[in-house]
Design a protein around this motif. Structure first.
Motif: not given
Length: 842
Positions: A787, A578-579, A571-572, A551, A600, A575, A597, A555
């Motif tokens: 993270r 969906g965190w 793309v990031g 992961v 983002c 993603v 969401t 990243g």
């Protein structure tokens, strides 16, 4: 290490990293001490007239208009009946200063000039103007003085209009070119009554330079497809015709005048230049007069750009050159020494002269570039130990002698084609050698910086682990081992310094090469921490470790790709959307997760939008301003109703001033656009408001309350008031989307922190930054902080490249916006890892 010392060390280390980029990769390639080289045969021309139509695209000049007639009928007739033509290929940066240096001095702008905004070359250089007997030039005060400044003696004369004349909005900028043509006419008329000037004009090796800025100015103001830009081309064509006729008549049509028309750079469809788009790098080149070939008929020719059919020129031979090749062409035509720093190759197909003259000129060109190679090699050899010096083998001393002897022999035997071919081979090898010696130390210095960077990163990680985790145990210091370690690294530093000293290296080399010593000394001192960390990692479940590693790699790769493909940011962000679903946050805070969401996904749209090339959408900018005011009104009403006893309602007055500033900025954007559209220029009142906004915005921000919500919203209003003034389209909405996502992130992280038993849960609305708290009182470092740190860095990149690139002032504003918002974020979270990353990256 104490925190103040740690911070100071971090700043110093990163200053070295920053300076090293310019010192290693942007060092001057120019050398001095070469012997001037001149063709030993009479030149075909006594004088040269150089027209540079600033900002003129090749297709704009060569293509026919909608009615099938040429935009520049005189120049079209020249290339069809009297001269040679082609494309001059420029290099990045496609700016006026580098373009003129390449044209007149024969080398591509000294890259170290980037630190001065391409306005001034950091070192002296030679040029065709300097080598001429006399040069007279007319045009912009931004271009002409730099060639007079670098000339030896008093033989380069400039006539410039006032800088205030370069107005991008008030009127048609063709008046700049008319000014040049009128002053050239007056100059020649006055010379008839001035015997000294008349005699100087009749000398050999004379250059007349006409810098025509009107096309570039009209292109910026109205774009290349505009009527103003195309009409300016016609006026330039008419002016060139008049000046050519005037000069021919002045010299009695002696046939000893050579003419060159070209451009320093092109321009994109949306009126910009500086990058490498073909519309910026393809510029016209038309040469005619003394010593120049007539048009060459061909049955077919192929070029990848497929422009010939569009231009209806497929039957006339197109002779493409590199921009730096024009300098040796000018030097050859009037018989002056080739500019000492020139790296251009003489384009022989443009010359209408004997085979002997062409061969001798090419030989002169080769020797001139070889002289630079020899000086560069000598300099590097003097500063390198003999047993470590690795010469450029394809062009050793013996090989140089062999080349020169062979070429001279071919010329004596009248094998001119073979001589020319060998000259071109020698030129290519000399240019490769110049690059070889210029980058000779780059790998060595780059490795030193890389070792330092890895060492510093390792040390920061160890400090974080040591201070904020339970992985390490306190181990008594071993004085003997510490002493041995210290003297070992000190000895290594002394050896490196001695090695650099005997090679007479620059003082900056000492910093770059010695920096790894103290950095890695600090790392090695933390061996116990490294051992404990290794033990802890090995104790983890293999599957979890591999998954976490993958992961992290994924990243990091997304971040790297985002520098080349902005869509990687999309793309990031998708993603990230969906965190909450991947964790339990969706269950804990459904509303916040849904907003996260949506924001983002909204922010992910911006990297997919074009950076440039779009039409200005001023209504969208105004809509962004109105939306900001609407949000401010609701927020202000909410704050007025709140009953926080710590909040001083007087502080809320700052919001009224900031909202008023945003309203003024919104008005100025629309007003300015309309004023420029009808060619009335920038209203003085708009200028005053803009400058007042620029000055007052940071001041109002400092006066805003220190509570979280008020301060963050004040940041948004303060930056939006200036950001709107710099926006032309969709990017005006970017700060609003970014601000919303950042604020939701704070709330989401607040929910996430509850998983780790954080007992303190201050409400974000009343959180005050003036009250400092230490996170170590409540929890230790957690894996989830990695993270958070990745999010932190990812949003840095998004702020930079979300709507464009770092070169844009709007993108810089985005970064400032992000910086303030994220600064409040990591303060509110009290995350020690975020603090470390702020030191590491900022």
């Amino acid at each position: 290490m104490d925190i103040p010392v740690f911070i100071l060390a971090g700043l110093l280390v990163h200053c070295v990293f920053l300076v090293s980029i310019f010192d290693i990769y942007f060092s001057s390639p120019l050398v001095h001490g070469m012997t001037p080289q001149q063709t030993p045969l009479p030149p075909p021309a006594k004088r040269l007239v150089l027209f540079v139509a600033d900002g003129l695209r090749a297709d704009s000049l060569y293509e026919l208009d909608s009615s099938g007639t040429p935009r520049a009928p005189y120049l079209r007739s020249i290339l069809e009946n009297n001269g040679s033509w082609g494309i001059s290929h420029t290099r990045v940066p496609t700016e006026s200063r580098p373009g003129h240096v390449a044209l007149i001095a024969g080398f591509y702008e000294d890259v170290s000039a980037v630190a001065k905004g391409w306005k001034e070359n950091p070192v002296e250089f030679d040029s065709v103007f300097n080598e001429s007997k006399y040069t007279w030039s007319w045009g912009s005060p931004d271009i002409l003085p730099m060639f007079a400044k670098g000339a030896t003696g008093d033989h380069v004369y400039t006539f410039c209009y006032a800088a205030e004349s370069e107005d991008f909005g008030a009127e048609d900028a063709a008046k700049l070119d008319i000014w040049v043509f009128d002053h050239v006419k007056s100059f020649f008329n006055s010379s008839r009554s001035n015997q000294t000037l008349f005699s100087a004009l009749n000398e050999e090796k004379v250059v007349l330079f006409l810098h025509l800025l009107g096309i570039d100015t009209n292109g910026h103001a109205h774009r290349p497809n505009s009527r103003e830009y195309q009409e300016n081309i016609k006026k330039v064509d008419e002016g060139v015709k008049e000046i050519a006729s005037l000069i021919d008549n002045f010299y009695g049509n002696d046939g000893k005048t050579a003419f060159i028309l070209t451009s320093d750079h092109g321009m994109t469809d949306w009126g910009s230049h500086g990058a490498g788009h073909p519309s910026e790098t393809l510029t016209p080149l038309i040469v005619w007069g003394a010593g120049v070939n007539y048009p060459q008929k061909v049955t077919s020719q192929f070029f990848e750009d497929n422009f010939l059919k569009e231009w209806k020129l497929e039957n006339l031979k197109r002779l493409d050159v590199n921009q730096a090749d024009i300098a040796p062409l000018m030097a050859s035509l009037i018989g002056v020494p080739f500019p000492l720093n020139s790296v251009g190759t003489l384009p022989l197909e443009y010359l209408n002269s004997s085979a002997l003259f062409k061969a001798e000129s090419m030989f002169t060109n080769a020797v001139q570039i070889l002289e630079q190679f020899k000086v560069k090699m000598s300099q590097k050899k003097e500063t390198t130990l003999s047993f470590l010096f690795t010469p450029f083998k394809p062009l050793s001393d013996s090989e140089q002698i062999n080349f020169l002897k062979k070429i001279r022999l071919y010329i004596q035997q009248e094998k001119y084609d073979e001589a020319v071919s060998l000259c071109k081979t020698l030129i290519n090898l000399a240019l490769e050698g110049l690059s070889y010696y210029h980058t000779y130390d780059r790998l060595f210095l780059g490795l030193s910086i890389a070792v330092s960077f890895v060492g510093w990163t390792t040390y920061v990680i160890l400090v974080i682990i040591k201070s904020h985790t339970n992985l390490t145990k306190t181990v008594p210091a071993n004085k003997k081992k510490s002493t041995i370690l210290f003297y070992g690294f000190a000895s290594a530093g002394m050896i490196i310094a001695f090695f650099l000293l005997i090679q007479k290296c620059p003082w900056t080399y000492y910093i770059y090469c010695l920096l790894p010593v103290p950095v890695w000394y600090a790392v090695v001192k933390e061996i116990p921490v490294i051992q404990d960390l290794a033990t802890s990692v090995l104790s983890l479940h293999i599957g979890q470790s591999i998954g976490f590693l993958l992961v992290c790699i994924l990243g990091i790769e997304i971040l790297v790709f985002s520098f080349f493909y902005r869509s990687a940011l999309t793309v990031g962000l998708l993603v990230f959307a969906g965190w909450p679903v991947m964790t339990q946050l969706w269950i804990q805070a459904k509303t916040k997760a849904l907003i996260w969401t949506l924001l983002c996904v909204l922010l992910a749209i911006f990297p997919l939008m074009p950076v440039v090339g779009r039409e200005p959408n001023i209504p969208l900018v105004i809509a962004a301003g109105l939306l900001t005011l609407l949000m401010s009104s609701f927020s202000l009403a909410s704050l007025c109703k709140s009953e926080n006893k710590y909040r001083d309602n007087e502080d809320l007055k700052v919001y009224f001033y900031q909202m008023f500033s945003v309203a003024l900025s919104t008005y100025v954007v629309g007003s300015t656009h309309n004023s420029l559209k009808i060619k009335q220029g920038l209203p003085i009142m708009n200028q005053i408001i803009s400058w007042m906004t620029l000055v007052s915005s940071p001041v109002l921000l400092l006066l805003s309350p220190t509570f979280l919500f008020e301060r963050l919203f004040s940041i948004l209003l303060s930056l939006m008031s200036t950001y709107l003034l710099l926006s032309t389209g969709y990017e005006a909405l970017f700060p609003l989307a970014l601000f919303g996502l950042m604020f939701v992130w704070i709330n989401m992280e607040q929910e996430a922190l509850q998983h780790y038993g954080l007992s303190l849960k201050p409400k974000l609305a009343v959180f005050n930054f003036t009250c400092a708290m230490d996170i170590t009182q409540f929890r230790q470092l957690h894996l989830d902080d990695v993270r958070r740190s990745f999010f932190f860095v990812f949003f840095i990149v998004t702020a930079f490249f979300g709507t464009g690139n770092i070169a844009s002032i709007n993108r810089l504003q985005s970064h400032l916006f992000w910086y303030h918002v994220l600064l409040k974020l990591f303060k509110s979270q009290h995350s020690c890892l975020l603090r470390a990353f702020s030191l590491l990256f900022l």
